[in-house]
Design an enzyme around this catalytic site. Structure first.
Site, mmCIF file in Angstrom:
data_model
loop_
_atom_site.group_PDB
_atom_site.id
_atom_site.type_symbol
_atom_site.label_atom_id
_atom_site.label_comp_id
_atom_site.label_asym_id
_atom_site.label_seq_id
_atom_site.Cartn_x
_atom_site.Cartn_y
_atom_site.Cartn_z
ATOM 1 N N ASP A 70 7.379 -33.999 21.469
ATOM 2 C CA ASP A 70 6.273 -35.678 21.179
ATOM 3 C C ASP A 70 6.112 -36.594 21.861
ATOM 4 O O ASP A 70 7.198 -37.497 21.946
ATOM 5 C CB ASP A 70 6.247 -35.289 19.542
ATOM 6 C CG ASP A 70 6.890 -35.726 19.211
ATOM 7 O OD1 ASP A 70 8.316 -35.709 19.259
ATOM 8 O OD2 ASP A 70 7.847 -35.604 18.139
ATOM 9 N N ASN A 138 8.320 -38.678 5.500
ATOM 10 C CA ASN A 138 7.317 -37.208 4.557
ATOM 11 C C ASN A 138 7.858 -36.229 4.768
ATOM 12 O O ASN A 138 6.444 -35.254 4.224
ATOM 13 C CB ASN A 138 6.611 -38.080 5.075
ATOM 14 C CG ASN A 138 5.751 -37.865 6.916
ATOM 15 O OD1 ASN A 138 6.650 -37.339 7.474
ATOM 16 N ND2 ASN A 138 4.822 -38.185 7.033
ATOM 17 N N HIS A 140 7.705 -34.482 7.330
ATOM 18 C CA HIS A 140 6.879 -34.153 9.607
ATOM 19 C C HIS A 140 7.893 -33.031 9.844
ATOM 20 O O HIS A 140 9.364 -34.100 9.491
ATOM 21 C CB HIS A 140 6.192 -35.009 9.873
ATOM 22 C CG HIS A 140 6.531 -36.113 10.634
ATOM 23 N ND1 HIS A 140 6.452 -37.345 10.717
ATOM 24 C CD2 HIS A 140 8.431 -36.737 10.479
ATOM 25 C CE1 HIS A 140 7.398 -38.458 11.124
ATOM 26 N NE2 HIS A 140 8.763 -37.725 11.559
ATOM 27 N N GLU A 145 1.802 -33.609 11.087
ATOM 28 C CA GLU A 145 2.516 -35.252 9.431
ATOM 29 C C GLU A 145 1.896 -33.548 8.122
ATOM 30 O O GLU A 145 1.408 -32.659 8.750
ATOM 31 C CB GLU A 145 1.294 -35.668 9.620
ATOM 32 C CG GLU A 145 1.708 -36.271 10.780
ATOM 33 C CD GLU A 145 2.989 -37.691 10.555
ATOM 34 O OE1 GLU A 145 3.621 -37.360 9.180
ATOM 35 O OE2 GLU A 145 3.325 -38.422 11.062
HETATM 36 C C1 F6R Z 1 10.386 -37.571 17.182
HETATM 37 C C2 F6R Z 1 9.767 -36.347 15.955
HETATM 38 C C3 F6R Z 1 10.061 -36.809 14.876
HETATM 39 C C4 F6R Z 1 11.474 -37.358 14.140
HETATM 40 C C5 F6R Z 1 11.589 -37.764 12.996
HETATM 41 C C6 F6R Z 1 12.826 -38.457 12.700
HETATM 42 O O1 F6R Z 1 10.572 -36.331 18.759
HETATM 43 O O2 F6R Z 1 10.535 -35.208 16.078
HETATM 44 O O3 F6R Z 1 9.906 -35.847 13.535
HETATM 45 O O4 F6R Z 1 12.487 -36.963 14.548
HETATM 46 O O5 F6R Z 1 10.195 -38.608 12.582
HETATM 47 O O6 F6R Z 1 13.354 -38.903 13.663
HETATM 48 P P1 F6R Z 1 14.205 -40.792 12.881
HETATM 49 O O7 F6R Z 1 15.770 -40.153 13.342
HETATM 50 O O8 F6R Z 1 14.284 -42.218 14.337
HETATM 51 O O9 F6R Z 1 14.664 -40.969 11.423
#
Ligand code: F6R
Length: 249
Positions: A70, A138, A140, A145
């Site tokens: 993303d 959450n 995701h 989301e």
């Molecule tokens: C980012 C992504 C998000 C993260 C998730 C966890 O490319 O795909 O889904 O993997 O928000 O983020 P961290 O690793 O910062 O806790």
């Protein structure tokens, strides 16, 4: 369909050699595999270690093609705060791969045409063989989301407030962005193998919902149970909410 394999590790750092082994095995098993990286704190240590392996010649940057999940809208590869920028800072050989065209970045303009062309490029590269995933608190997956349909492909999404809050430090003193282009849930499920890591107590509720709650768009990560090849690596804090002995209902 088999349930996700779940490994609970003493500490997050213990995941790094396992993740590098995943990469090695994928490279050994497929000619020029497409590897899908995730961004965020969960993967920084792995990316730094991967950078060291590539720089030392213990892994060959010409032996794989890279992509990721993303990108914030308007964040060109060289813009601080962006996902491509983060990946290249943590793992500098990815910057060379970007110039050579073997690191396929998610288009930051979010246009339908751009996202369609990106999805087609991934297909031409053979599809993602190994996809690394994190999980939001959450639930995701990438930036899918809660509420995102499971059938989604690449699309532009509005970020949840918890996601923006978690990103606040990375953008300070600016405000975190509101929108991102993201790989869809269906896109993620098409990868041959999925490896999801979650570390820390603030992921415990999401991990429990993913593995032991109902399969629902309220917890996008719960969809992973539909995939036949999923490895989940947790540290003890992230695993603390799981009922013993039952990785999936
Ligand atoms: C980012 C992504 C998000 C993260 C998730 C966890 O490319 O795909 O889904 O993997 O928000 O983020 P961290 O690793 O910062 O806790």
């Amino acid at each position: 369909m088999s349930a996700p394999q779940v490994h609970i590790l003493p500490a997050a750092a213990d995941a790094v050699p396992l993740l590098l082994d995943e990469i090695r095995r994928t490279i050994a098993g497929t000619r020029l595999p497409l590897l899908g990286f995730a961004t965020g704190g969960t993967y920084t240590a792995m990316l730094v270690a991967l950078g060291a392996e590539l720089a030392a010649g213990r892994l060959d940057p010409k032996a794989f093609v890279a992509t990721h999940l993303d990108e914030y809208l308007g964040f060109a590869p060289d813009r601080r705060g962006g996902m491509v920028h983060e990946l290249c800072e943590a793992c500098p050989p990815l910057r060379d791969m970007l110039s050579r065209g073997t690191f396929l970045p998610v288009p930051h303009d979010g246009s339908d045409d751009g996202l369609r062309a990106h999805a087609a490029r991934l297909q031409r590269a053979g599809g993602v063989q190994l996809q690394f995933l994190g999980i939001g608190r959450n639930g995701h997956l990438a930036f899918n989301e809660p509420g995102t349909p499971f059938e989604s492909g690449f699309h532009v999404t509005r970020l949840a407030e918890t996601t923006r809050e978690d990103a606040r430090r990375r953008f300070a003193p600016e405000e975190p962005p509101h929108e991102a282009a993201t790989s869809g849930i269906d896109t993620i499920l098409q990868a041959r193998r999925l490896v999801l890591c979650a570390f820390g107590a603030n992921k415990a509720a999401a991990v429990r919902a993913m593995l032991q709650g109902p399969e629902t768009t309220t917890c996008p990560a719960s969809v992973l149970r539909r995939h036949a090849e999923v490895l989940v690596l947790l540290d003890r804090a992230a695993a603390a909410g799981l009922e013993a002995g039952a990785a999936a209902p």
